[in-house]
Scaffold this motif. Structure first.
Motif, PDB file in Angstrom:
ATOM      1  N   MET A 375      23.942   5.064  12.939  1.00 50.71           N
ATOM      2  CA  MET A 375      23.136   5.994  13.558  1.00 50.71           C
ATOM      3  C   MET A 375      23.766   7.531  13.464  1.00 50.71           C
ATOM      4  SD  MET A 375      19.723   6.613  14.280  1.00 50.71           S
ATOM      5  CE  MET A 375      19.256   4.993  14.853  1.00 50.71           C
ATOM      6  N   LEU A 376      24.940   7.605  13.839  1.00 49.15           N
ATOM      7  CA  LEU A 376      25.608   8.834  13.846  1.00 49.15           C
ATOM      8  C   LEU A 376      25.721   9.526  12.180  1.00 49.15           C
ATOM      9  CD1 LEU A 376      28.360   8.430  16.479  1.00 49.15           C
ATOM     10  CD2 LEU A 376      26.137   9.577  16.710  1.00 49.15           C
ATOM     11  N   TYR A 377      25.941   8.343  11.373  1.00 50.92           N
ATOM     12  CA  TYR A 377      25.958   8.810   9.996  1.00 50.92           C
ATOM     13  C   TYR A 377      24.537   9.119   9.332  1.00 50.92           C
ATOM     14  CZ  TYR A 377      30.907   7.804   8.994  1.00 50.92           C
ATOM     15  OH  TYR A 377      32.282   7.870   9.106  1.00 50.92           O
ATOM     16  N   GLY A 378      23.505   8.497  10.126  1.00 52.71           N
ATOM     17  CA  GLY A 378      22.162   8.586   9.640  1.00 52.71           C
ATOM     18  C   GLY A 378      21.862  10.183  10.068  1.00 52.71           C
ATOM     19  N   PHE A 379      22.434  10.573  10.973  1.00 49.69           N
ATOM     20  CA  PHE A 379      22.068  12.022  11.282  1.00 49.69           C
ATOM     21  C   PHE A 379      22.961  13.103  10.449  1.00 49.69           C
ATOM     22  CE2 PHE A 379      19.986  10.485  15.128  1.00 49.69           C
ATOM     23  CZ  PHE A 379      19.463  11.489  15.785  1.00 49.69           C
ATOM     24  N   ILE A 380      24.222  12.709  10.167  1.00 50.26           N
ATOM     25  CA  ILE A 380      24.739  13.356   9.015  1.00 50.26           C
ATOM     26  C   ILE A 380      24.419  13.340   7.878  1.00 50.26           C
ATOM     27  CG2 ILE A 380      27.053  13.294   7.838  1.00 50.26           C
ATOM     28  CD1 ILE A 380      28.209  12.044  10.415  1.00 50.26           C
ATOM     29  N   ASP A 381      23.663  12.362   7.565  1.00 52.36           N
ATOM     30  CA  ASP A 381      22.911  12.376   6.040  1.00 52.36           C
ATOM     31  C   ASP A 381      21.648  13.217   6.177  1.00 52.36           C
ATOM     32  OD1 ASP A 381      22.348  11.031   3.613  1.00 52.36           O
ATOM     33  OD2 ASP A 381      20.555  10.411   4.328  1.00 52.36           O
ATOM     34  N   ASP A 382      21.011  13.216   7.083  1.00 46.76           N
ATOM     35  CA  ASP A 382      19.726  14.040   7.483  1.00 46.76           C
ATOM     36  C   ASP A 382      20.341  15.529   7.447  1.00 46.76           C
ATOM     37  OD1 ASP A 382      16.771  14.411   8.382  1.00 46.76           O
ATOM     38  OD2 ASP A 382      18.240  15.593   9.841  1.00 46.76           O
ATOM     39  N   ALA A 383      21.565  15.752   8.078  1.00 46.46           N
ATOM     40  CA  ALA A 383      21.945  17.079   8.178  1.00 46.46           C
ATOM     41  C   ALA A 383      22.205  17.799   6.593  1.00 46.46           C
ATOM     42  CB  ALA A 383      23.097  17.297   8.984  1.00 46.46           C
ATOM     43  N   ARG A 384      22.701  16.821   5.991  1.00 48.33           N
ATOM     44  CA  ARG A 384      23.217  17.277   4.631  1.00 48.33           C
ATOM     45  C   ARG A 384      21.872  17.716   3.780  1.00 48.33           C
ATOM     46  NH1 ARG A 384      27.731  12.619   3.492  1.00 48.33           N
ATOM     47  NH2 ARG A 384      29.711  13.631   4.347  1.00 48.33           N
ATOM     48  N   LYS A 385      20.619  16.996   4.277  1.00 42.77           N
ATOM     49  CA  LYS A 385      19.485  17.579   3.318  1.00 42.77           C
ATOM     50  C   LYS A 385      18.771  18.436   4.029  1.00 42.77           C
ATOM     51  CE  LYS A 385      19.443  12.555   2.144  1.00 42.77           C
ATOM     52  NZ  LYS A 385      18.731  11.307   2.259  1.00 42.77           N
ATOM     53  N   SER A 386      19.220  19.300   5.092  1.00 46.26           N
ATOM     54  CA  SER A 386      18.795  20.196   5.664  1.00 46.26           C
ATOM     55  C   SER A 386      18.229  21.095   4.856  1.00 46.26           C
ATOM     56  CB  SER A 386      19.658  21.090   6.892  1.00 46.26           C
ATOM     57  OG  SER A 386      19.041  22.101   7.281  1.00 46.26           O
ATOM     58  N   GLU A 387      16.897  21.854   5.059  1.00 50.61           N
ATOM     59  CA  GLU A 387      16.278  22.916   4.298  1.00 50.61           C
ATOM     60  C   GLU A 387      17.077  24.119   4.505  1.00 50.61           C
ATOM     61  OE1 GLU A 387      12.416  23.316   5.750  1.00 50.61           O
ATOM     62  OE2 GLU A 387      11.624  21.362   5.196  1.00 50.61           O
ATOM     63  N   ASN A 388      17.978  24.379   5.493  1.00 51.49           N
ATOM     64  CA  ASN A 388      18.758  25.655   5.544  1.00 51.49           C
ATOM     65  C   ASN A 388      20.005  25.261   4.740  1.00 51.49           C
ATOM     66  OD1 ASN A 388      17.096  26.646   7.706  1.00 51.49           O
ATOM     67  ND2 ASN A 388      18.195  25.501   9.260  1.00 51.49           N
ATOM     68  N   GLY A 389      20.020  24.405   4.015  1.00 52.01           N
ATOM     69  CA  GLY A 389      21.311  24.355   2.972  1.00 52.01           C
ATOM     70  C   GLY A 389      22.520  24.217   3.473  1.00 52.01           C
ATOM     71  N   GLY A 390      22.804  23.610   4.724  1.00 56.35           N
ATOM     72  CA  GLY A 390      24.004  23.612   5.361  1.00 56.35           C
ATOM     73  C   GLY A 390      25.019  22.512   4.350  1.00 56.35           C
ATOM     74  N   LYS A 391      26.377  22.340   4.935  1.00 53.68           N
ATOM     75  CA  LYS A 391      27.187  21.400   4.173  1.00 53.68           C
ATOM     76  C   LYS A 391      27.876  20.762   5.351  1.00 53.68           C
ATOM     77  CE  LYS A 391      30.978  20.918   0.762  1.00 53.68           C
ATOM     78  NZ  LYS A 391      30.137  20.079  -0.055  1.00 53.68           N
ATOM     79  N   LEU A 392      28.211  19.535   5.152  1.00 53.68           N
ATOM     80  CA  LEU A 392      28.982  18.871   6.329  1.00 53.68           C
ATOM     81  C   LEU A 392      29.769  17.856   5.494  1.00 53.68           C
ATOM     82  CD1 LEU A 392      29.778  17.995   9.169  1.00 53.68           C
ATOM     83  CD2 LEU A 392      27.588  16.635   9.461  1.00 53.68           C
ATOM     84  N   ASP A 393      31.083  18.023   5.435  1.00 49.53           N
ATOM     85  CA  ASP A 393      32.106  16.977   4.919  1.00 49.53           C
ATOM     86  C   ASP A 393      32.695  16.375   6.155  1.00 49.53           C
ATOM     87  OD1 ASP A 393      31.646  17.722   2.383  1.00 49.53           O
ATOM     88  OD2 ASP A 393      33.323  19.392   2.295  1.00 49.53           O
ATOM     89  N   VAL A 394      32.779  14.896   6.065  1.00 55.72           N
ATOM     90  CA  VAL A 394      33.477  14.220   7.182  1.00 55.72           C
ATOM     91  C   VAL A 394      34.662  13.595   6.640  1.00 55.72           C
ATOM     92  CG1 VAL A 394      33.072  12.151   8.765  1.00 55.72           C
ATOM     93  CG2 VAL A 394      31.224  13.669   8.334  1.00 55.72           C
ATOM     94  N   VAL A 395      35.926  13.768   7.144  1.00 51.50           N
ATOM     95  CA  VAL A 395      37.192  13.210   6.496  1.00 51.50           C
ATOM     96  C   VAL A 395      37.883  12.338   7.691  1.00 51.50           C
ATOM     97  CG1 VAL A 395      39.377  13.502   5.591  1.00 51.50           C
ATOM     98  CG2 VAL A 395      37.296  15.346   5.159  1.00 51.50           C
TER      99      VAL A 395
END
Length: 547
Positions: A375-395
């Motif tokens: 579920m946490l990754y589901g939120f990460i995927d959703d944030a990457r598709k944000s209309e505001n154009g943000g970027k989220l890399d997870v290492v």
């Protein structure tokens, strides 16, 4: 225009038709297919009649069923607008076979305390009931020809014609399982809706009616009883309708392949707006919200799993101290998403502190670590598709080893990555903001800023200060065919004899408390319980035997 209106009014009255009748005497048609409703929402134009806080009590689940998620309580949702007093309703539904779980159609809904309903109860009976001032009266009851079996899709119908309330139950093949009618003149106006417990859900609802309409949730007529009559027969006192409280936050589905969503170390860019060191619950929330706001974010985690306490550490409950804590921000969105995921499977997500006695009042969420992480990754995927154009890399397997400063301002970090061969790779990355969300606060000392450890400050550290002891947890699951070979331990771990004495006072018999100084294994193993996606059980029994 005024004179013309008066003439028309006089003519209509002369013909025996009032203006109100003329306006409201229209056909009523309703067909709501819940597959057209967004995941986690309720149909437009419907109102949750029992809403007392922002949390969603009704949701469309992953199988496109509309269901309540109020544990151990009956929930009511009603159509807004105008509905004829005489109306026919039908709905296709499923439910678990638990005693006390019911699916119902409601008619003449004045408010949450006053309405009629046709109910399919447990697995074998049909009831027509009246709820008046919150007290339920069974007007008539009939048992089925054959028992309901989960997850068959049956059909329930409700008809209100004057003082006659009728209902029919049909099985998956369209055969009539029960049919009954009752007569009652207490409630004459109101809306329509669904009246259900958890583990009951509707696929669609169809309604029709013709004749004089009545305002939704209008006041039923008062009786002529004197003040000395019983509460059951006293005039209905209508509470003000509860305004819809749901927000626009969409609910998230768990990611199907979390591993594929991680960013390769070589793909890390040279600069980010925000670097979050640590992907526990706090670090994850900070990173997701920052990406939603349009920022370029890098989230680092030194282990192989994100999620900290709720996932990597397998502590399934977040010690919320009550449902009211779940009413805020991203945690509410996460919690509701987890709840809907498990209710889609007809499993109880509220069982974190099960003691074996009563589970109906248990409201603490308990989620499998693997599903919490998904579920946490589901939120990460959703944030990457944000209309505001943000970027989220997870290492993963990466930590901050040094901090670059310009005076007292952080301008970047050196990050270190542990490769599979045991070697370490490093890289310089610039940032505007650095968030320390590590397990031990490892980054703050690198900046030179003052900090606290336990009950001491960085100026005079006492590592033995008042901090909580470590707790190492394990997930315990039942395997009906025996423990899989890859999970079997063939060699005793170090100091096994020493530490196994802690469990020497556990017993497999006795009550739920202490038994001559010993406690049952079931009490210890059920503490911080969680739902189990692999279990074949469904419904309320999942709260009595779980992971």
């Amino acid at each position: 225009m005024l004179k013309l209106f008066k003439i028309k009014t006089i003519l209509l009255i002369f013909l025996g038709i009032s203006v109100a009748d003329k306006v409201c005497a229209q056909d009523f048609r309703l067909k709501t297919d819940f597959s057209q409703v967004e995941y986690g929402n309720i149909p437009q134009g419907w109102r949750d009649m029992f809403a007392r806080r922002p949390s969603r009590n009704w949701m469309v689940d992953g199988e496109q069923f509309l269901r309540p998620v109020l544990k151990g309580k009956a929930a009511l949702i009603a159509l807004e607008g105008t509905v004829p007093a005489n109306v026919k309703l039908s709905a296709s539904f499923k439910k678990t076979e638990d005693a006390g779980v019911f699916f119902g159609l409601a008619g003449r809904v004045a408010d949450s305390l006053n309405f009629y309903a046709a109910k399919v109860l447990s697995d074998d009976r049909f009831q027509i009931v009246k709820v008046r001032e919150g007290e339920m009266t069974v007007l008539t009851e009939m048992v089925f020809i054959k028992r309901y079996r989960y997850p068959e899709l049956w059909e329930l119908s409700l008809s209100l014609e004057g003082s006659i309330i009728s209902g029919v139950v049909k099985d998956a093949d369209g055969h009539v399982m029960a049919e009954a009618s009752a007569k009652d003149e207490d409630l004459s106006t109101g809306s329509i809706g669904l009246y259900c417990t958890e583990f009951a859900a509707a696929k669609q609802i169809i309604g029709s009616g013709k004749g004089k309409t009545s305002a939704t949730m209008s006041r039923p007529p008062k009786t002529s009883k004197t003040p000395k009559t019983s509460k059951k027969d006293s005039p209905v006192k209508i509470k003000a309708p509860v305004a819809a409280a749901y927000t626009g936050d969409k609910l998230i589905r768990p990611a199907s392949d979390p591993e594929s969503m991680n960013t390769r170390f070589l793909a890390i860019e040279t600069g980010y707006d925000i670097i979050v060191a640590g992907a526990g619950t706090g670090g994850w929330a900070a990173a997701v919200q920052a990406a939603r706001m349009g920022h370029k974010v890098l989230m680092l985690e030194e282990t192989d799993w994100i999620g900290g306490q709720m996932a990597a550490a397998a502590v399934t409950s977040m010690d919320e101290a009550g449902p009211q804590v779940r009413e805020r921000g991203i945690y509410r969105q996460f919690h509701e998403s987890m709840v809907l995921y498990y209710y889609t499977l007809d499993k109880d997500p509220f069982q974190a502190y099960y003691h074996g006695r009563s589970t109906q009042n248990q409201q603490e969420g308990g989620y499998e670590p693997a599903m919490a992480r998904a579920m946490l990754y589901g939120f990460i995927d959703d944030a990457r598709k944000s209309e505001n154009g943000g970027k989220l890399d997870v290492v993963l397997r990466t930590s901050v080893s040094d901090v670059t400063l310009n005076g007292q301002q952080v301008t970047g970090v050196t990050i270190s990555y542990w490769e599979d061969n045991g070697k370490t790779s490093s890289k310089q990355v610039s940032c505007k903001i650095l968030v320390d969300a590590t397990e031990y606060g490892d980054v703050i000392p690198l900046t030179g800023a003052p900090y606290r450890v336990g009950n001491t400050t960085s100026e005079q550290l006492d590592i033995q200060g008042a901090v909580q002891d470590f707790t190492y947890t394990g997930v315990i699951r039942e395997y009906p065919d025996g423990i899989p070979d890859h999970l079997r331990m063939t060699v005793k771990p170090p100091d096994y004899e020493k530490y196994s004495r802690t469990y020497a006072n556990k017993t497999s018999y006795g009550d739920w408390g202490l038994h001559r100084g010993r406690r049952m294994y079931r009490v210890a193993l059920a503490w911080r319980g969680m739902a189990d996606t692999e279990s074949p059980m469904t419904g309320r029994m999942t709260g009595l035997r779980h992971t």
